[in-house]
Design a protein around this motif. Structure first.
Motif, PDB file in Angstrom:
ATOM      1  N   VAL A  93       1.183  -1.507   0.089  1.00 22.24           N
ATOM      2  CA  VAL A  93       0.287  -0.425  -0.206  1.00 22.24           C
ATOM      3  C   VAL A  93       0.693   1.695  -0.080  1.00 22.24           C
ATOM      4  O   VAL A  93       1.874   1.510   0.513  1.00 22.24           O
ATOM      5  CB  VAL A  93      -1.096  -0.360   1.306  1.00 22.24           C
ATOM      6  N   GLU A  94       0.958   2.291  -0.643  1.00 24.84           N
ATOM      7  CA  GLU A  94       1.356   3.165  -0.934  1.00 24.84           C
ATOM      8  C   GLU A  94       0.565   4.773  -0.562  1.00 24.84           C
ATOM      9  O   GLU A  94      -0.598   4.333  -0.192  1.00 24.84           O
ATOM     10  CB  GLU A  94       1.093   4.184  -1.933  1.00 24.84           C
ATOM     11  N   ILE A  95       0.911   5.288   0.916  1.00 26.92           N
ATOM     12  CA  ILE A  95       0.854   5.756   1.263  1.00 26.92           C
ATOM     13  C   ILE A  95       1.233   7.179   1.695  1.00 26.92           C
ATOM     14  O   ILE A  95       2.625   7.278   2.106  1.00 26.92           O
ATOM     15  CB  ILE A  95       0.789   5.563   2.939  1.00 26.92           C
ATOM     16  N   PRO A  96       0.675   8.431   1.176  1.00 27.70           N
ATOM     17  CA  PRO A  96       1.053   9.875   1.284  1.00 27.70           C
ATOM     18  C   PRO A  96       1.054  10.734   2.046  1.00 27.70           C
ATOM     19  O   PRO A  96       0.803  10.430   3.499  1.00 27.70           O
ATOM     20  CB  PRO A  96      -0.124  10.493  -0.364  1.00 27.70           C
ATOM     21  N   VAL A  97       2.466  11.007   2.633  1.00 24.38           N
ATOM     22  CA  VAL A  97       2.965  11.617   3.865  1.00 24.38           C
ATOM     23  C   VAL A  97       2.974  13.095   3.691  1.00 24.38           C
ATOM     24  O   VAL A  97       4.010  13.480   2.751  1.00 24.38           O
ATOM     25  CB  VAL A  97       3.533  11.049   4.868  1.00 24.38           C
ATOM     26  N   TYR A  98       2.572  14.294   3.917  1.00 24.45           N
ATOM     27  CA  TYR A  98       3.103  15.347   3.914  1.00 24.45           C
ATOM     28  C   TYR A  98       3.719  15.835   5.360  1.00 24.45           C
ATOM     29  O   TYR A  98       3.614  15.758   5.829  1.00 24.45           O
ATOM     30  CB  TYR A  98       1.819  16.846   4.122  1.00 24.45           C
TER      31      TYR A  98
END
Length: 293
Positions: A93-98
């Motif tokens: 799973v790809e989780i975008p993080v700021y």
């Protein structure tokens, strides 16, 4: 598997606890996974619940149906599982993080009196004690290697994640000296050797590195990727963090709210033996599998 005997103990009249290892490792996790899967397959009368954790598991049972000693003996027979227990059909799973976002930054600044280093941010502190020259270098290390979800819980939907790197490269950061009373929902945090994503707003003691615009828990199940289950993560998932900026964060958040966002996920067969033989090469295989169309 670590060269350590499994330690068993009873909790009251209805619980059996098994400590596979005193420290977290993928070997210990897979041993617990193999044993609990085998136990579930036997469908033993009297077992009410089986809960797998990072390097342990707990069984709730009815002692009027199965005696504690009988249950213990049956569990012990499962200790030596075959290599089939080291293969896991899972997903990446790809989780975008700021990272270094304004919301976790505002929160952590309110709680510096509870921190080991009040003069630094959580990211600055984590970078320094892990030997990185800058926050950017630390963020690169945090997002460059995949993470293995070894447990989901503590609060609903919160994943505990163990980074898939050799021990000498493990990121380790202590928790706050005393817990905060506030943590933004979807904060990406870290405590000890474990990463996490706070599924709900609330108290917490992990260092805060950033925030994801993607919800991982939805009791109403209105969010697109949570309609089949209110909890997104499950033990065995592999997570790859993707660093994003404010513009991409806002765009992703809008897509989530409009029901137009699709999480990037790919099925994957995880082989513990192959991973242990060459962790660096294997994490490259994981990354390549995620981005194959």
């Amino acid at each position: 598997m670590d060269n350590q005997a499994i330690r068993y103990s009873f909790g009251g009249d209805e619980h059996l606890f098994a400590e596979v290892s005193e420290s977290m490792s993928l070997s210990a996790f897979f041993q617990g996974l193999a044993m609990t899967n085998a136990l579930k397959a036997q469908e033993i009368d009297g077992i009410l619940d089986i809960c797998l954790a990072n390097a342990s598991f707990q069984i709730r049972f009815n002692p009027d149906i199965i005696a504690p000693d009988e249950l213990l003996n049956r569990v012990k027979t499962l200790e030596n599982q075959s290599n089939a227990g080291k293969i896991l059909q899972t997903r990446i799973v790809e989780i975008p993080v700021y990272y270094n976002d304004p919301w976790t930054h505002e929160t952590l600044m309110r709680f510096r009196d509870r921190h080991q280093d009040p003069q630094s941010t959580d990211l600055e502190y984590a970078a320094r004690i892990n030997g990185y020259d800058s926050v950017d270098a630390f963020i690169e290390a945090h997002s460059a290697s995949p993470w293995f979800v070894s447990m989901v819980g503590f609060v609903a939907g919160l994943p505990f994640m163990f980074q898939m790197v050799t021990q000498d490269k493990q990121i380790e950061v202590p928790k706050y000296l005393s817990p905060r009373t506030d943590s933004p929902r979807q904060t990406v945090g870290h405590g000890g050797c474990f990463g996490c994503i706070y599924s709900v707003k609330g108290a917490g003691g992990y260092q805060m590195f950033g925030i994801t615009p993607v919800p991982i828990y939805d009791p109403q199940q209105t969010i697109r990727h949570l309609q089949s289950s209110m909890v997104f993560f499950r033990a065995g998932d592999i997570v790859r963090f993707k660093a994003i900026d404010r513009e991409e964060y806002d765009q992703t958040l809008e897509a989530v709210e409009n029901g137009q966002y699709t999480l990037r996920t790919r099925p994957f067969t995880f082989d513990l033996v192959a991973y242990q033989a060459d962790p660096d090469d294997y994490k490259t295989q994981v990354t390549e599998a995620l981005y194959v169309d």
